[in-house]
Design a protein around this motif. Structure first.
Motif, PDB file in Angstrom:
ATOM      1  N   LEU A   8       0.848  -1.197   0.000  1.00 50.67           N
ATOM      2  CA  LEU A   8       0.000   0.000   0.000  1.00 50.67           C
ATOM      3  C   LEU A   8       0.880   1.241   0.000  1.00 50.67           C
ATOM      4  O   LEU A   8       1.694   1.435   0.905  1.00 50.67           O
ATOM      5  N   THR A   9       0.715   2.087  -1.017  1.00 46.12           N
ATOM      6  CA  THR A   9       1.431   3.357  -1.088  1.00 46.12           C
ATOM      7  C   THR A   9       0.448   4.482  -0.788  1.00 46.12           C
ATOM      8  O   THR A   9      -0.582   4.602  -1.455  1.00 46.12           O
ATOM      9  N   VAL A  10       0.761   5.275   0.233  1.00 46.02           N
ATOM     10  CA  VAL A  10      -0.082   6.422   0.603  1.00 46.02           C
ATOM     11  C   VAL A  10       0.710   7.681   0.253  1.00 46.02           C
ATOM     12  O   VAL A  10       1.641   8.060   0.967  1.00 46.02           O
ATOM     13  N   GLU A  11       0.351   8.299  -0.860  1.00 49.43           N
ATOM     14  CA  GLU A  11       1.142   9.392  -1.437  1.00 49.43           C
ATOM     15  C   GLU A  11       0.219  10.235  -2.312  1.00 49.43           C
ATOM     16  O   GLU A  11      -0.540   9.691  -3.110  1.00 49.43           O
ATOM     17  N   ASP A  12       0.287  11.574  -2.183  1.00 53.52           N
ATOM     18  CA  ASP A  12      -0.633  12.421  -2.941  1.00 53.52           C
ATOM     19  C   ASP A  12      -0.094  12.885  -4.291  1.00 53.52           C
ATOM     20  O   ASP A  12      -0.806  13.545  -5.040  1.00 53.52           O
ATOM     21  N   ASP A  13       1.138  12.526  -4.632  1.00 57.82           N
ATOM     22  CA  ASP A  13       1.707  12.897  -5.924  1.00 57.82           C
ATOM     23  C   ASP A  13       1.517  11.739  -6.905  1.00 57.82           C
ATOM     24  O   ASP A  13       2.145  10.671  -6.757  1.00 57.82           O
ATOM     25  N   PRO A  14       0.666  11.906  -7.926  1.00 57.70           N
ATOM     26  CA  PRO A  14       0.389  10.793  -8.846  1.00 57.70           C
ATOM     27  C   PRO A  14       1.609  10.332  -9.632  1.00 57.70           C
ATOM     28  O   PRO A  14       1.693   9.156 -10.008  1.00 57.70           O
ATOM     29  N   ASN A  15       2.565  11.218  -9.888  1.00 61.05           N
ATOM     30  CA  ASN A  15       3.781  10.808 -10.597  1.00 61.05           C
ATOM     31  C   ASN A  15       4.599   9.832  -9.756  1.00 61.05           C
ATOM     32  O   ASN A  15       5.152   8.857 -10.270  1.00 61.05           O
ATOM     33  N   ILE A  16       4.664  10.109  -8.446  1.00 54.80           N
ATOM     34  CA  ILE A  16       5.419   9.224  -7.554  1.00 54.80           C
ATOM     35  C   ILE A  16       4.700   7.898  -7.382  1.00 54.80           C
ATOM     36  O   ILE A  16       5.320   6.833  -7.413  1.00 54.80           O
ATOM     37  N   THR A  17       3.373   7.947  -7.220  1.00 52.31           N
ATOM     38  CA  THR A  17       2.633   6.688  -7.055  1.00 52.31           C
ATOM     39  C   THR A  17       2.756   5.811  -8.298  1.00 52.31           C
ATOM     40  O   THR A  17       2.880   4.593  -8.201  1.00 52.31           O
ATOM     41  N   ILE A  20       6.249   4.219  -8.202  1.00 50.51           N
ATOM     42  CA  ILE A  20       6.336   3.161  -7.195  1.00 50.51           C
ATOM     43  C   ILE A  20       5.546   1.936  -7.647  1.00 50.51           C
ATOM     44  O   ILE A  20       6.010   0.794  -7.526  1.00 50.51           O
ATOM     45  N   GLU A  21       4.358   2.165  -8.185  1.00 45.42           N
ATOM     46  CA  GLU A  21       3.524   1.045  -8.628  1.00 45.42           C
ATOM     47  C   GLU A  21       4.245   0.225  -9.695  1.00 45.42           C
ATOM     48  O   GLU A  21       4.211  -1.009  -9.682  1.00 45.42           O
ATOM     49  N   MET A  22       4.910   0.900 -10.607  1.00 48.07           N
ATOM     50  CA  MET A  22       5.629   0.203 -11.670  1.00 48.07           C
ATOM     51  C   MET A  22       6.686  -0.734 -11.083  1.00 48.07           C
ATOM     52  O   MET A  22       6.821  -1.887 -11.503  1.00 48.07           O
ATOM     53  N   TYR A  23       7.421  -0.247 -10.086  1.00 43.45           N
ATOM     54  CA  TYR A  23       8.475  -1.067  -9.486  1.00 43.45           C
ATOM     55  C   TYR A  23       7.909  -2.180  -8.616  1.00 43.45           C
ATOM     56  O   TYR A  23       8.466  -3.284  -8.567  1.00 43.45           O
ATOM     57  N   MET A  24       6.789  -1.923  -7.919  1.00 49.32           N
ATOM     58  CA  MET A  24       6.183  -2.968  -7.099  1.00 49.32           C
ATOM     59  C   MET A  24       5.642  -4.093  -7.981  1.00 49.32           C
ATOM     60  O   MET A  24       5.803  -5.274  -7.681  1.00 49.32           O
ATOM     61  N   LEU A  25       5.000  -3.727  -9.086  1.00 48.54           N
ATOM     62  CA  LEU A  25       4.463  -4.730 -10.008  1.00 48.54           C
ATOM     63  C   LEU A  25       5.590  -5.542 -10.647  1.00 48.54           C
ATOM     64  O   LEU A  25       5.471  -6.757 -10.852  1.00 48.54           O
ATOM     65  N   LYS A  26       6.704  -4.873 -10.922  1.00 49.11           N
ATOM     66  CA  LYS A  26       7.861  -5.562 -11.511  1.00 49.11           C
ATOM     67  C   LYS A  26       8.406  -6.633 -10.567  1.00 49.11           C
ATOM     68  O   LYS A  26       8.938  -7.653 -11.009  1.00 49.11           O
ATOM     69  N   MET A  27       8.242  -6.405  -9.242  1.00 48.74           N
ATOM     70  CA  MET A  27       8.701  -7.391  -8.259  1.00 48.74           C
ATOM     71  C   MET A  27       7.649  -8.472  -8.004  1.00 48.74           C
ATOM     72  O   MET A  27       7.848  -9.363  -7.181  1.00 48.74           O
ATOM     73  N   PRO A 109      14.259   4.534  -6.950  1.00 42.09           N
ATOM     74  CA  PRO A 109      13.239   3.484  -6.848  1.00 42.09           C
ATOM     75  C   PRO A 109      13.821   2.089  -6.661  1.00 42.09           C
ATOM     76  O   PRO A 109      13.177   1.225  -6.063  1.00 42.09           O
ATOM     77  N   ASN A 110      15.040   1.875  -7.140  1.00 37.95           N
ATOM     78  CA  ASN A 110      15.684   0.570  -6.911  1.00 37.95           C
ATOM     79  C   ASN A 110      16.028   0.389  -5.433  1.00 37.95           C
ATOM     80  O   ASN A 110      15.892  -0.706  -4.871  1.00 37.95           O
ATOM     81  N   GLU A 111      16.483   1.472  -4.798  1.00 33.33           N
ATOM     82  CA  GLU A 111      16.771   1.406  -3.358  1.00 33.33           C
ATOM     83  C   GLU A 111      15.483   1.186  -2.576  1.00 33.33           C
ATOM     84  O   GLU A 111      15.431   0.385  -1.638  1.00 33.33           O
ATOM     85  N   LEU A 112      14.413   1.898  -2.956  1.00 34.27           N
ATOM     86  CA  LEU A 112      13.125   1.705  -2.290  1.00 34.27           C
ATOM     87  C   LEU A 112      12.675   0.255  -2.419  1.00 34.27           C
ATOM     88  O   LEU A 112      12.227  -0.361  -1.439  1.00 34.27           O
ATOM     89  N   SER A 113      12.813  -0.316  -3.613  1.00 31.62           N
ATOM     90  CA  SER A 113      12.426  -1.712  -3.831  1.00 31.62           C
ATOM     91  C   SER A 113      13.216  -2.647  -2.919  1.00 31.62           C
ATOM     92  O   SER A 113      12.661  -3.583  -2.328  1.00 31.62           O
ATOM     93  N   ALA A 114      14.522  -2.399  -2.797  1.00 30.62           N
ATOM     94  CA  ALA A 114      15.371  -3.237  -1.943  1.00 30.62           C
ATOM     95  C   ALA A 114      14.946  -3.125  -0.482  1.00 30.62           C
ATOM     96  O   ALA A 114      14.928  -4.125   0.253  1.00 30.62           O
TER      97      ALA A 114
END
Length: 232
Positions: A8-17, A20-27, A109-114
């Motif tokens: 679950l990502t709670v973030e008000d910036d649609p570009n950031i969400t 993040i979604e792209m990287y989460m789905l990739k994992m 985003p790679n660090e966030l994924s890790a």
């Protein structure tokens, strides 16, 4: 068949969400998005996510309150704060109210994924802990996430509980600061190692204030030992 891991990502910036979604789905994870704190709490209660990426500056309910509310309900779910507030005061506050990690924007985003994967690994290990530990008047129940000294309950934050469990699993053994960092914060932790000392002081104070017969002793230059108090 096991359900996919939910992030679950709670973030008000649609570009950031979107990033993040792209990287989460990739994992291979399922991605849930909330654009304000109120929606974030609704999705937390409705969807039972496995990990939360949380902005602080949110509409309706800010990230501080979201974190505190979630921690009252679930002391174990990983919460990674992702925010532009990078002052030491903010980082300390975030960790103290229950965040497992604190990442300052702009971020890789790679660090966030890790970090998400590391947080999930730690949760899996915690989820495999089933037993209770008992020492004279001290009882630690990891299933219920509760600690009792005699009949009194000690209220502990997640990291404090994890530290105490590690000590209680190794009574009378010296554990180094690095061992505790690896076991409780994870091998990829790159924050201030003195955070161990701060958390141990809190655990030690809580044990002492409830007259526990067990304490954490500092072994200067080596580490710490969980041992029964001397009655001499």
């Amino acid at each position: 068949m096991n359900r996919p891991v939910k992030i679950l990502t709670v973030e008000d910036d649609p570009n950031i969400t979107e990033l993040i979604e792209m990287y989460m789905l990739k994992m291979g994870f399922e991605s849930l998005i909330a654009f304000d704190g109120e929606e974030g709490l609704e999705k937390f209660f409705d969807e039972s996510p496995d990990c939360i990426i949380l902005d602080l500056m949110l509409p309706k309910i800010d990230g501080w309150e979201v974190c505190k509310t979630i921690r009252l309900e679930d002391p174990l779910i990983p919460i990674l704060m992702l925010t532009g507030k990078g002052e030491s005061y903010d980082i300390i506050k975030g960790l103290e109210i229950g965040a497992d990690d604190y990442i300052v924007k702009p971020f890789d985003p790679n660090e966030l994924s890790a970090r998400v994967k590391a947080a999930l690994r730690r949760t899996k290990i915690s989820g495999e802990i089933k037993e209770s530990l008992a020492f004279s008047n001290l009882k630690i129940n990891m299933q219920e996430f509760r600690v009792f000294a005699g009949d009194e309950e000690l209220i502990m934050a997640p990291k404090e509980m994890a530290l105490l469990y590690n000590f209680a699993s190794n009574p009378n053994q010296v554990l180094s600061r690095q061992q505790l960092l690896d076991r409780v914060w994870g091998y990829d932790f790159d924050g201030d190692p003195r955070t161990v000392d701060v958390h141990i002081k809190r655990v030690r104070d809580k044990l002492a204030s409830h007259s526990s017969e067990w304490s954490i002793t500092t072994i200067r230059g080596i580490g710490y030992r969980f041992e029964e108090k001397s009655h001499d």
